[in-house]
Design a protein around this motif. Structure first.
Motif, mmCIF file in Angstrom:
data_model
loop_
_atom_site.group_PDB
_atom_site.id
_atom_site.type_symbol
_atom_site.label_atom_id
_atom_site.label_comp_id
_atom_site.label_asym_id
_atom_site.label_seq_id
_atom_site.Cartn_x
_atom_site.Cartn_y
_atom_site.Cartn_z
ATOM 1 N N THR A 90 0.851 -1.166 0.118
ATOM 2 C CA THR A 90 0.009 0.153 -0.111
ATOM 3 C C THR A 90 0.828 1.159 -0.090
ATOM 4 O O THR A 90 0.581 2.283 -0.559
ATOM 5 C CB THR A 90 -0.728 0.005 1.185
ATOM 6 N N ILE A 91 1.951 1.371 0.835
ATOM 7 C CA ILE A 91 2.672 2.449 0.870
ATOM 8 C C ILE A 91 3.221 3.016 -0.465
ATOM 9 O O ILE A 91 3.094 4.091 -0.865
ATOM 10 C CB ILE A 91 3.782 2.509 1.958
ATOM 11 N N PRO A 92 4.009 2.206 -1.373
ATOM 12 C CA PRO A 92 4.559 2.218 -2.573
ATOM 13 C C PRO A 92 3.392 2.771 -3.553
ATOM 14 O O PRO A 92 3.337 3.827 -4.426
ATOM 15 C CB PRO A 92 5.643 1.475 -3.002
ATOM 16 N N ALA A 93 2.346 2.242 -3.293
ATOM 17 C CA ALA A 93 1.193 2.423 -4.353
ATOM 18 C C ALA A 93 0.564 3.695 -4.023
ATOM 19 O O ALA A 93 0.263 4.571 -4.969
ATOM 20 C CB ALA A 93 0.143 1.244 -4.048
ATOM 21 N N VAL A 127 10.857 7.130 -17.909
ATOM 22 C CA VAL A 127 11.457 5.896 -17.209
ATOM 23 C C VAL A 127 10.605 5.685 -15.990
ATOM 24 O O VAL A 127 10.446 4.464 -15.918
ATOM 25 C CB VAL A 127 12.845 6.359 -16.612
ATOM 26 N N LYS A 128 10.038 6.728 -15.268
ATOM 27 C CA LYS A 128 9.463 6.409 -14.134
ATOM 28 C C LYS A 128 8.018 5.407 -14.485
ATOM 29 O O LYS A 128 7.599 4.668 -14.076
ATOM 30 C CB LYS A 128 8.928 7.859 -13.375
ATOM 31 N N THR A 129 7.384 6.151 -15.627
ATOM 32 C CA THR A 129 6.109 5.553 -16.142
ATOM 33 C C THR A 129 6.444 4.097 -16.719
ATOM 34 O O THR A 129 5.483 3.290 -16.216
ATOM 35 C CB THR A 129 5.428 6.325 -17.274
ATOM 36 N N THR A 130 7.458 3.970 -17.202
ATOM 37 C CA THR A 130 7.933 2.590 -17.506
ATOM 38 C C THR A 130 7.892 1.564 -16.451
ATOM 39 O O THR A 130 7.703 0.291 -16.481
ATOM 40 C CB THR A 130 9.139 2.360 -18.411
ATOM 41 N N TYR A 159 9.024 -0.855 -5.662
ATOM 42 C CA TYR A 159 9.977 0.082 -4.789
ATOM 43 C C TYR A 159 10.577 0.951 -5.889
ATOM 44 O O TYR A 159 11.055 2.182 -5.590
ATOM 45 C CB TYR A 159 10.556 -0.599 -3.797
ATOM 46 N N THR A 160 11.262 0.367 -6.869
ATOM 47 C CA THR A 160 11.987 1.180 -7.893
ATOM 48 C C THR A 160 11.048 2.238 -8.466
ATOM 49 O O THR A 160 11.260 3.436 -8.569
ATOM 50 C CB THR A 160 12.621 0.343 -8.869
ATOM 51 N N ALA A 161 9.889 1.920 -8.853
ATOM 52 C CA ALA A 161 9.107 2.565 -9.448
ATOM 53 C C ALA A 161 8.596 3.799 -8.346
ATOM 54 O O ALA A 161 8.398 4.939 -8.735
ATOM 55 C CB ALA A 161 7.715 1.795 -9.856
ATOM 56 N N ALA A 162 8.269 3.453 -6.986
ATOM 57 C CA ALA A 162 7.948 4.611 -6.047
ATOM 58 C C ALA A 162 9.056 5.533 -6.055
ATOM 59 O O ALA A 162 8.852 6.751 -5.805
ATOM 60 C CB ALA A 162 7.622 3.730 -4.832
ATOM 61 N N LEU A 163 10.448 4.876 -5.825
ATOM 62 C CA LEU A 163 11.527 5.942 -5.696
ATOM 63 C C LEU A 163 11.631 7.001 -6.930
ATOM 64 O O LEU A 163 12.018 7.769 -6.679
ATOM 65 C CB LEU A 163 13.026 5.221 -5.636
#
Length: 186
Positions: A90-93, A127-130, A159-163
């Motif tokens: 939930t947190i990264p989402a 890159v974030k969107t990918t 977690y990479t996407a969240a960062l």
């Protein structure tokens, strides 16, 4: 109506299909839900590419494309939050969804100031969107009972996407900060 706008509208139509498949009580729906999301992700890339390549950029497309993207991501993450029902998911989402709302509001506000280009989509944003799309696809593909290499790879991707999401938000806010600070006294 041109091809890029049709693809964007198709992506919006896929949202209720994604939701229906997510709740369909069959085992193979994990795969089908992931495929629907993957098709949506590909149309996200394809509509922008075709709009530029064919010279078919329109105000409607410029409005609908980011809306369709954010809706698909937010709906998929909301579904997955229910499936995984855990703070580690939930947190990264919520970080990802929250960032999308903040940056959308920031872009709208900067557009009102006539400074939208200072918060235009960057390479990091792409890159974030990918990373988000690949992570969400991976989570839609596996069941909560899974574990193993794909499950662990999905954790790293999420977690990479969240960062990347946080990093890109900081960059956009930094770019807009002089205007935010300047008008904060109103």
């Amino acid at each position: 109506m041109n091809i890029p706008n049709s693809l964007t509208l198709f992506r919006i139509v896929l949202i209720p299909v994604l939701v229906a498949l997510f709740y369909w009580p069959e085992a193979h729906t994990y795969f089908l839900t992931a495929v629907v999301f993957a098709v949506a992700a590909v149309t996200d890339w394809l509509d922008g590419y075709l709009a530029r390549k064919l010279g078919q950029s329109t105000p409607l497309g410029a409005f609908l494309d980011p809306v369709a993207d954010k809706l698909m991501v937010a709906v998929a993450l909301a579904l997955l939050i229910e499936r995984y029902d855990a703070a580690w998911f939930t947190i990264p989402a919520v970080i990802i969804i929250g960032r999308e709302i903040v940056i959308s509001a920031l872009r709208e506000w900067m557009a009102e100031l006539g400074k939208r280009t200072s918060v235009a989509v960057s390479y990091l944003g792409k890159v974030k969107t990918t990373a988000q799309m690949v992570a969400i696809f991976g989570w839609l593909l596996v069941s909560p009972e899974s574990n193993g290499m794909l499950y662990n790879a999905n954790i790293v991707l999420l977690y990479t996407a969240a960062l990347l999401t946080l990093w890109s938000m900081v960059i956009y806010l930094h770019a807009a900060w002089p205007d935010l600070r300047e008008t904060s006294g109103d």
